[in-house]
Design a protein around this motif. Structure first.
Motif, PDB file in Angstrom:
ATOM      1  N   ALA A   1      -5.372  -2.840   3.152  1.00  0.00           N
ATOM      2  CA  ALA A   1      -4.223  -3.523   2.554  1.00  0.00           C
ATOM      3  C   ALA A   1      -4.772  -4.202   1.304  1.00  0.00           C
ATOM      4  O   ALA A   1      -5.482  -5.213   1.386  1.00  0.00           O
ATOM      5  CB  ALA A   1      -3.603  -4.523   3.510  1.00  0.00           C
TER       6      ALA A   1
ATOM      7  N   LEU B   1      -1.351  -6.899  -3.970  1.00  0.00           N
ATOM      8  CA  LEU B   1      -0.444  -6.434  -5.009  1.00  0.00           C
ATOM      9  C   LEU B   1      -1.004  -6.817  -6.375  1.00  0.00           C
ATOM     10  O   LEU B   1      -1.522  -7.913  -6.559  1.00  0.00           O
ATOM     11  CB  LEU B   1       0.948  -7.049  -4.814  1.00  0.00           C
ATOM     12  CG  LEU B   1       2.070  -6.449  -5.643  1.00  0.00           C
ATOM     13  CD1 LEU B   1       2.245  -4.962  -5.307  1.00  0.00           C
ATOM     14  CD2 LEU B   1       3.364  -7.191  -5.393  1.00  0.00           C
TER      15      LEU B   1
ATOM     16  N   ASP C   1      -3.612   2.991  -4.018  1.00  0.00           N
ATOM     17  CA  ASP C   1      -2.583   2.049  -4.458  1.00  0.00           C
ATOM     18  C   ASP C   1      -2.400   0.910  -3.459  1.00  0.00           C
ATOM     19  O   ASP C   1      -2.653   1.067  -2.262  1.00  0.00           O
ATOM     20  CB  ASP C   1      -1.251   2.771  -4.638  1.00  0.00           C
ATOM     21  CG  ASP C   1      -1.305   3.836  -5.714  1.00  0.00           C
ATOM     22  OD1 ASP C   1      -1.722   3.502  -6.844  1.00  0.00           O
ATOM     23  OD2 ASP C   1      -0.933   4.985  -5.439  1.00  0.00           O
TER      24      ASP C   1
ATOM     25  N   ASP D   1       0.199  -0.207  -2.147  1.00  0.00           N
ATOM     26  CA  ASP D   1       1.204   0.007  -1.104  1.00  0.00           C
ATOM     27  C   ASP D   1       0.835   1.123  -0.124  1.00  0.00           C
ATOM     28  O   ASP D   1       1.615   1.442   0.770  1.00  0.00           O
ATOM     29  CB  ASP D   1       2.586   0.259  -1.716  1.00  0.00           C
ATOM     30  CG  ASP D   1       2.626   1.457  -2.659  1.00  0.00           C
ATOM     31  OD1 ASP D   1       1.562   2.054  -2.956  1.00  0.00           O
ATOM     32  OD2 ASP D   1       3.734   1.799  -3.113  1.00  0.00           O
ATOM     33  N   TYR D   2      -0.362   1.694  -0.234  1.00  0.00           N
ATOM     34  CA  TYR D   2      -0.798   2.755   0.689  1.00  0.00           C
ATOM     35  C   TYR D   2      -1.433   2.127   1.923  1.00  0.00           C
ATOM     36  O   TYR D   2      -2.269   1.227   1.805  1.00  0.00           O
ATOM     37  CB  TYR D   2      -1.798   3.679  -0.008  1.00  0.00           C
ATOM     38  CG  TYR D   2      -2.372   4.740   0.904  1.00  0.00           C
ATOM     39  CD1 TYR D   2      -1.580   5.781   1.364  1.00  0.00           C
ATOM     40  CD2 TYR D   2      -3.694   4.695   1.311  1.00  0.00           C
ATOM     41  CE1 TYR D   2      -2.097   6.757   2.202  1.00  0.00           C
ATOM     42  CE2 TYR D   2      -4.227   5.669   2.142  1.00  0.00           C
ATOM     43  CZ  TYR D   2      -3.430   6.695   2.590  1.00  0.00           C
ATOM     44  OH  TYR D   2      -3.945   7.650   3.424  1.00  0.00           O
ATOM     45  N   ARG D   3      -1.049   2.601   3.089  1.00  0.00           N
ATOM     46  CA  ARG D   3      -1.591   2.062   4.346  1.00  0.00           C
ATOM     47  C   ARG D   3      -2.189   3.143   5.241  1.00  0.00           C
ATOM     48  O   ARG D   3      -2.511   2.895   6.393  1.00  0.00           O
ATOM     49  CB  ARG D   3      -0.510   1.311   5.129  1.00  0.00           C
ATOM     50  CG  ARG D   3      -0.002   0.053   4.443  1.00  0.00           C
ATOM     51  CD  ARG D   3      -1.098  -0.999   4.313  1.00  0.00           C
ATOM     52  NE  ARG D   3      -0.610  -2.223   3.722  1.00  0.00           N
ATOM     53  CZ  ARG D   3      -0.618  -2.488   2.423  1.00  0.00           C
ATOM     54  NH1 ARG D   3      -1.073  -1.598   1.556  1.00  0.00           N
ATOM     55  NH2 ARG D   3      -0.175  -3.647   1.976  1.00  0.00           N
TER      56      ARG D   3
END
Length: 159
Positions: free
Chosen positions: A66, A69, A97, A99-101
């Motif tokens: 995580a 941002l 990125d 927002d990639y998990r």
């Protein structure tokens, strides 16, 4: 270890079946920009993988991230592996990125002359945390003039 920049937190979780004894990515020297990532194969693959010349493989790290941002993680080759064995990352730098998990895997390629074995626990790449700026794109009638103008590849001279 000395602090070389703003200290950020990248939260991580282990993938199921990951070897937690390998530890988290780490900076190997006080001034290192990149934290080393290790190959973390599941129990059935702990023997690693051998890459023939020209071959590539997705090597697991056993981690999910995580990223804060406004930042990205760049995945880069390790210079020693590149020089000694021709081991590189074909999409370097790879971008993870914020927002990639999903699972963090590293695409490793053997650009060398001989087969190369990636062992479980081997340091295979490095990750660099970098700020991200997003832009607004707009269509205009003309672009401003510069001294270089439309000069392309090699237009700034030889040296």
């Amino acid at each position: 270890m000395m602090k070389v920049g703003p200290l950020l937190t990248v939260s991580m979780v282990w993938e199921e079946g990951a070897d937690r004894s390998l530890g988290l990515p780490s900076y190997e020297t006080a001034g290192a920009a990149g934290a080393d990532l290790r190959a973390n194969f599941t129990a059935g693959q702990r023997g690693g993988v051998t890459l023939a010349p020209g071959a590539r493989a997705l090597v697991p790290t056993g981690l999910r991230l995580a990223i804060p941002l406004g930042f990205e993680v760049q995945i880069r080759p390790r210079s020693g592996l590149a020089l000694k064995h021709g081991i590189t990352l074909p999409n370097s730098p790879g971008t993870i990125d914020a927002d990639y998990r999903g699972p963090l895997g590293v695409i490793v390629m053997n650009a060398g002359q001989e087969a190369f074995h990636i062992e479980h626990g081997a340091r295979i790449a490095q990750m660099v945390i970098a700020p991200v700026a997003q832009a607004r794109f707009e269509m205009v009638e003309t672009l401003d003039e510069t001294a270089r103008g439309q000069g392309g590849f090699g237009s700034t001279g030889v040296s």
